[in-house]
Design a protein around this motif. Structure first.
Motif, short mmCIF file in Angstrom:
data_model
loop_
_atom_site.label_atom_id
_atom_site.label_comp_id
_atom_site.label_asym_id
_atom_site.label_seq_id
_atom_site.Cartn_x
_atom_site.Cartn_y
_atom_site.Cartn_z
N GLY A 224 -1.38 -5.56 -14.70
CA GLY A 224 -0.68 -6.82 -14.91
C GLY A 224 -0.77 -7.78 -13.75
N GLY A 225 -1.81 -7.66 -12.95
CA GLY A 225 -2.00 -8.57 -11.83
C GLY A 225 -1.29 -8.16 -10.55
N ASN A 226 -0.72 -6.95 -10.50
CA ASN A 226 -0.04 -6.47 -9.29
C ASN A 226 -1.08 -6.00 -8.28
N PRO A 227 -1.27 -6.73 -7.17
CA PRO A 227 -2.35 -6.36 -6.24
C PRO A 227 -2.09 -5.06 -5.50
N HIS A 228 -0.83 -4.77 -5.20
CA HIS A 228 -0.53 -3.60 -4.38
C HIS A 228 -0.79 -2.30 -5.13
N VAL A 229 -0.40 -2.26 -6.40
CA VAL A 229 -0.68 -1.08 -7.20
C VAL A 229 -2.19 -0.89 -7.34
N GLY A 230 -2.90 -1.98 -7.59
CA GLY A 230 -4.35 -1.89 -7.74
C GLY A 230 -5.04 -1.44 -6.47
N ILE A 231 -4.59 -1.96 -5.33
CA ILE A 231 -5.20 -1.60 -4.05
C ILE A 231 -4.98 -0.13 -3.74
N TRP A 232 -3.76 0.36 -3.93
CA TRP A 232 -3.47 1.75 -3.59
C TRP A 232 -4.08 2.73 -4.59
N LEU A 233 -4.17 2.34 -5.86
CA LEU A 233 -4.84 3.20 -6.83
C LEU A 233 -6.32 3.36 -6.47
N ALA A 234 -6.97 2.24 -6.15
CA ALA A 234 -8.38 2.30 -5.76
C ALA A 234 -8.56 3.12 -4.50
N ALA A 235 -7.62 2.98 -3.54
CA ALA A 235 -7.69 3.75 -2.30
C ALA A 235 -7.53 5.24 -2.57
N ALA A 236 -6.65 5.59 -3.53
CA ALA A 236 -6.44 7.00 -3.86
C ALA A 236 -7.69 7.61 -4.48
N VAL A 237 -8.33 6.86 -5.39
CA VAL A 237 -9.57 7.35 -5.99
C VAL A 237 -10.66 7.47 -4.93
N PHE A 238 -10.74 6.47 -4.07
CA PHE A 238 -11.71 6.47 -2.97
C PHE A 238 -11.57 7.71 -2.11
N SER A 239 -10.34 8.09 -1.80
CA SER A 239 -10.12 9.27 -0.97
C SER A 239 -10.37 10.56 -1.74
N ALA A 240 -9.91 10.61 -2.99
CA ALA A 240 -10.02 11.84 -3.77
C ALA A 240 -11.47 12.20 -4.07
N ILE A 241 -12.32 11.20 -4.28
CA ILE A 241 -13.69 11.49 -4.69
C ILE A 241 -14.49 12.14 -3.56
N HIS A 242 -13.99 12.06 -2.32
CA HIS A 242 -14.67 12.73 -1.21
C HIS A 242 -14.39 14.23 -1.18
N MET A 243 -13.44 14.68 -2.00
CA MET A 243 -13.18 16.11 -2.15
C MET A 243 -12.84 16.79 -0.82
N GLN A 244 -12.01 16.13 -0.01
CA GLN A 244 -11.56 16.69 1.25
C GLN A 244 -10.04 16.56 1.33
N PHE A 245 -9.31 17.61 0.95
CA PHE A 245 -7.85 17.53 0.95
C PHE A 245 -7.32 17.28 2.35
N TYR A 246 -7.91 17.92 3.36
CA TYR A 246 -7.39 17.79 4.72
C TYR A 246 -7.84 16.49 5.39
N GLY A 247 -8.45 15.62 4.62
CA GLY A 247 -8.73 14.27 5.09
C GLY A 247 -8.26 13.24 4.09
N PHE A 248 -7.47 13.68 3.09
CA PHE A 248 -7.08 12.78 2.00
C PHE A 248 -6.23 11.62 2.47
N PHE A 249 -5.18 11.89 3.22
CA PHE A 249 -4.24 10.83 3.58
C PHE A 249 -4.81 9.82 4.58
N PRO A 250 -5.52 10.25 5.61
CA PRO A 250 -6.14 9.24 6.49
C PRO A 250 -7.16 8.38 5.75
N ARG A 251 -7.91 8.98 4.83
CA ARG A 251 -8.89 8.19 4.08
C ARG A 251 -8.19 7.29 3.06
#
Length: 333
Positions: A224-251
């Motif tokens: 619905g045009g909410n930039p913050h939800v979109g930014i953090w969702l994309a960031a979460a996918v970006f981190s998850a796709i690297h398949m490194q749990f012990y680097g998830f939060f910094p990424r």
């Protein structure tokens, strides 16, 4: 490379001079689920093609060097020191895989399915972006803060019932750590150049096109045009796709940083620059330390003090505020 925040932002139009431009709907009347399935399918197909091309490249390199039959890629990545020319082979394999897994699928989806152009990734030319030097300083200033997050993330422990999963994750993390150490041990300046291209240039372009240029924009639109939800969702996918749990939060934090830079600047080359600096600066510092030009071990996050982390946080907040305000004023003018 994991060197991985955002200020408290409002969700009204003051967050960006033209927020709608970065959440423009696809010119095609397609549901979010259909678009997502097309994108995922493009990425999976790209990964498959990349694996085939990488296997072929490893075979040709082995054939050309006369070192015998090409090793299995999985064994090559697990035990690179067993094979001659393994460093060059792995770098070429990584480069091919990355282009086929991130950049090409993103462009196929963007041009073929979304019927859009490269110019649609941005609404402002790079020459109108203020504070590009600040972006470079921001990424470097973020590293001590991210070091503290890395320490915390690596110290997380699972409940006893999940102990087998934790052991598997830590084994994979150690395995990847050994491979990273091998690939960042340089014997010639030529290896440094190739490493910067494969580790910094290709990921900066490919991952930012996919996660910021395509996914972030679509998430903002679907939410619905909410930039913050979109930014953090994309960031979460970006981190998850690297398949490194012990680097998830910094990424995750690094991905959010890139996302806000893109949202405020309105030009995809800004997060590409930030991503390149993050990876490239780390590789360069590792090389310089090996040559005994500098004494700082940039990969030793365990020595980052809380004081250094807090100073890093305050400095990043100031630089983020300056970058946002400057680009708002330039658009107002």
């Amino acid at each position: 490379m994991t060197r991985k925040f955002t200020p408290n932002m409002q969700t009204d139009s003051t967050s960006s001079p033209h927020p709608a431009r970065l959440s423009t709907q696809s010119p095609l009347d397609r549901s979010p689920l259909s678009s997502l399935l097309l994108l995922v399918g493009s990425v999976l197909l790209g990964m498959t093609v990349g694996a085939l091309l990488a296997t072929g490249a490893a075979y040709l390199i082995s054939l050309g060097s006369g070192t015998g039959p090409a090793p299995e890629l999985t064994d090559l990545l697990r035990h690179p020191t067993r094979y001659p020319n393994a460093w060059t082979t792995i770098m070429i394999v990584q480069g091919i895989s990355h282009v086929c897994s991130f950049l090409l699928p993103s462009l196929v989806f963007w041009y073929l399915f979304e019927k859009q152009r490269w110019a649609d990734f941005q609404y402002r030319p790079i020459t109108e972006i203020g504070g590009l030097g600040v972006v470079i300083m921001l990424v470097i200033a973020f590293m001590p803060l991210n070091g503290l997050v890395i320490q915390w993330n690596q110290g997380l422990e699972f409940p006893d019932t999940l102990a087998p999963i934790e052991r598997w994750m830590r084994a994979k993390e150690d395995e990847l750590g050994e491979l990273t150490k091998y690939l960042t041990t340089f014997t010639t300046p030529g290896q440094l150049v190739l490493a910067i291209f494969v580790i910094a240039v290709l990921p900066a372009i490919g991952e930012e096109v996919l996660f910021r240029g395509v996914l972030q924009r679509r998430f903002i639109n679907w939410m619905g045009g909410n930039p913050h939800v979109g930014i953090w969702l994309a960031a979460a996918v970006f981190s998850a796709i690297h398949m490194q749990f012990y680097g998830f939060f910094p990424r995750l934090l690094l991905g959010a940083l890139f996302g806000y830079l893109y949202f405020w600047a309105g030009n995809l080359w800004v997060p590409i620059l930030a991503h390149f600096v993050n990876n490239g600066f780390t590789v360069l510092m590792v090389y310089l330390r090996q040559r005994q030009v500098v004494s700082v071990n940039i990969e030793d996050t365990e020595r980052v003090s809380v004081t250094a982390g807090l100073f890093s946080l305050l400095l990043c907040l100031g630089l983020l505020y300056y970058f946002r305000r400057r680009n708002q004023k330039m658009n107002t003018n």
